[in-house]
Design a protein around this motif. Structure first.
Motif, PDB file in Angstrom:
ATOM      1  N   SER A   1      -8.002  14.689  37.008  1.00 33.12           N
ATOM      2  CA  SER A   1      -8.428  15.175  35.694  1.00 33.12           C
ATOM      3  C   SER A   1      -8.716  16.672  35.723  1.00 33.12           C
ATOM      4  CB  SER A   1      -9.675  14.421  35.227  1.00 33.12           C
ATOM      5  OG  SER A   1     -10.736  14.574  36.167  1.00 33.12           O
TER       6      SER A   1
ATOM      7  N   LYS B   1      -5.422  18.632  35.924  1.00 35.70           N
ATOM      8  CA  LYS B   1      -4.813  18.686  34.594  1.00 35.70           C
ATOM      9  C   LYS B   1      -5.546  19.689  33.717  1.00 35.70           C
ATOM     10  CE  LYS B   1      -2.889  13.991  34.435  1.00 35.70           C
ATOM     11  NZ  LYS B   1      -2.925  12.672  33.731  1.00 35.70           N
TER      12      LYS B   1
ATOM     13  N   THR C   1      -3.737  22.749  31.708  1.00 38.45           N
ATOM     14  CA  THR C   1      -3.806  22.947  30.261  1.00 38.45           C
ATOM     15  C   THR C   1      -4.561  24.220  29.902  1.00 38.45           C
ATOM     16  OG1 THR C   1      -5.774  21.511  30.178  1.00 38.45           O
ATOM     17  CG2 THR C   1      -3.638  20.486  29.762  1.00 38.45           C
TER      18      THR C   1
ATOM     19  N   ARG D   1      -3.172  16.777  23.229  1.00 37.81           N
ATOM     20  CA  ARG D   1      -3.662  15.748  24.150  1.00 37.81           C
ATOM     21  C   ARG D   1      -2.598  14.761  24.607  1.00 37.81           C
ATOM     22  NH1 ARG D   1      -7.509  16.597  20.342  1.00 37.81           N
ATOM     23  NH2 ARG D   1      -6.842  14.867  19.015  1.00 37.81           N
TER      24      ARG D   1
ATOM     25  N   SER E   1       1.053  13.491  26.503  1.00 37.44           N
ATOM     26  CA  SER E   1       1.600  13.680  27.854  1.00 37.44           C
ATOM     27  C   SER E   1       2.979  13.057  27.934  1.00 37.44           C
ATOM     28  CB  SER E   1       0.672  13.067  28.912  1.00 37.44           C
ATOM     29  OG  SER E   1       0.583  11.660  28.739  1.00 37.44           O
TER      30      SER E   1
ATOM     31  N   PRO F   1       0.475  16.538  30.990  1.00 37.63           N
ATOM     32  CA  PRO F   1       0.119  16.958  29.626  1.00 37.63           C
ATOM     33  C   PRO F   1       1.212  17.769  28.955  1.00 37.63           C
ATOM     34  CG  PRO F   1      -1.748  17.258  31.097  1.00 37.63           C
ATOM     35  CD  PRO F   1      -0.583  16.874  31.967  1.00 37.63           C
ATOM     36  N   THR F   2       1.353  17.576  27.651  1.00 39.44           N
ATOM     37  CA  THR F   2       2.376  18.277  26.867  1.00 39.44           C
ATOM     38  C   THR F   2       2.239  19.789  27.004  1.00 39.44           C
ATOM     39  OG1 THR F   2       2.281  16.462  25.271  1.00 39.44           O
ATOM     40  CG2 THR F   2       3.395  18.484  24.575  1.00 39.44           C
TER      41      THR F   2
ATOM     42  N   ARG G   1      -5.372  22.648  20.069  1.00 39.99           N
ATOM     43  CA  ARG G   1      -6.478  22.334  20.977  1.00 39.99           C
ATOM     44  C   ARG G   1      -7.817  22.295  20.255  1.00 39.99           C
ATOM     45  NH1 ARG G   1      -6.681  25.399  26.551  1.00 39.99           N
ATOM     46  NH2 ARG G   1      -8.167  23.715  26.875  1.00 39.99           N
TER      47      ARG G   1
END
Length: 333
Positions: free
Chosen positions: A49, A52, A56, A168, A170, A175-176, A243
């Motif tokens: 997490s 990631k 991001t 949010r 993926s 993640p995108t 975001r």
């Protein structure tokens, strides 16, 4: 004379160093040292997490660093990218409230392209240096964003599937936001490395006089690169909207222009133009992301993050000066 195993290994190592680049290897080593140092103090750093989160978190500054790299390679600099991102964030949210997500996405990109065109026209037709032209843009575009929004966040996109997917979502667990950065990096790397357009951008930055004499339309490249910078900055602004769930005139984009310059300089882009790579910039973006994330995990005062970034920028420029054999300002040769 037959090659011994030791010589073969030495040659292979040398080829690897040349292929990757000393600058990139230095960045990889620095990232590794930071990862070990931070991870030894806080094991939460290695959580999926958190990794990631780092990815991001650097997406928006990374996008701006990519186009800043192109602008600097061409021999310019763009101080307006952060303000364009803020303006695009506000306008994307405002358009969304009346016309939906598709119109807001392409409308914001168009506004970014127009802002880049304005900067390019000031440079080309006004014969103003890129630093002054985009410094004016930094102030003016930020002012426009505050005017159209009255200085407040605009709209709400938090329930829209498209914006939720950007923020949010993926793909295969990644993640995108990270995919957006990776795909943009690959695209710009391909253009710079394998196309005539990319070679001409390096040529303009390396020696604009020689480039002009060889038939390159320098003005067209200046306009094109600034339009690219404005468009990608607008994409970063759209991601800010995704975001935060609303258009932000300043919050989220403040200081992004200096982060992009820091990443480009750390990545080995020559501030005088004509030299640099997307790979080096991406490594520098990762380095900055790891550093800032580590400082947060270790409870370091957030204000020290700006100090760290400023120090890294100065260090990167000093290293460039020493490598190029530049005379120190104020000292005899």
């Amino acid at each position: 004379m037959p090659t011994t195993p030791e010589v073969a290994r030495a040659n292979a190592f040398k080829r690897t160093v040349l292929a990757v680049g000393v600058q990139n290897l230095s960045l990889i080593l620095a990232i590794a040292v930071l990862v070990v140092a931070i991870g030894s103090q806080n094991s939460a750093f290695f959580l999926t997490s958190n990794l990631k989160t780092i990815g991001t978190a650097v997406t928006i500054s990374g996008l701006l660093a990519l186009v800043q790299t192109v602008v600097i390679i061409m021999g310019g600099i763009d101080l307006a990218v952060g303000s364009i991102a803020g303006l695009a964030s506000v306008t994307s949210a405002m358009i969304f409230t009346s016309a939906g997500s598709s119109a807001s996405f392409f409308g914001a990109l168009a506004i970014g392209a127009v802002c880049g065109l304005v900067s390019g026209c000031i440079v080309v037709f006004g014969r103003v240096t890129p630093m002054i032209a985009t410094l004016a843009g930094l102030i003016a575009f930020k002012g426009v964003a505050q005017l159209v929004s009255n200085g407040r966040a605009q709209g709400y996109t938090g329930a829209d599937p498209f914006y939720v997917f950007l923020a949010r979502g993926s793909i295969i667990g990644i993640p995108t936001l990270i995919w957006v950065l990776v795909l943009m990096a690959l695209l710009i790397h391909f253009v710079l490395r394998y196309t005539r357009v990319g070679r001409n951008i390096y040529a303009v930055g390396g020696n604009d006089t020689a480039a002009r004499l060889s038939g390159i339309n320098i003005n067209r490249y200046i306009l094109g690169v600034f339009i690219l910078a404005g468009t990608v900055a607008a994409l970063a602004g759209i991601l800010i909207t995704a975001r935060t769930g609303s258009g932000q005139p300043v919050s989220g984009s403040e200081g992004l222009e200096f982060q992009s310059i820091t990443a480009a300089a750390l990545g080995g882009v020559a501030l005088r133009g004509g030299k640099g790579s997307i790979g080096g910039t991406i490594l520098a973006v990762i380095l900055l992301g790891v550093l800032l994330n580590g400082m947060s995990l270790l409870g370091v005062n957030p204000f020290w993050q700006n100090v760290a970034q400023g120090t890294l920028l100065v260090a990167a420029v000093i290293i460039q000066q020493l490598r190029n054999g530049e005379r120190r300002v104020g000292l005899p040769k």
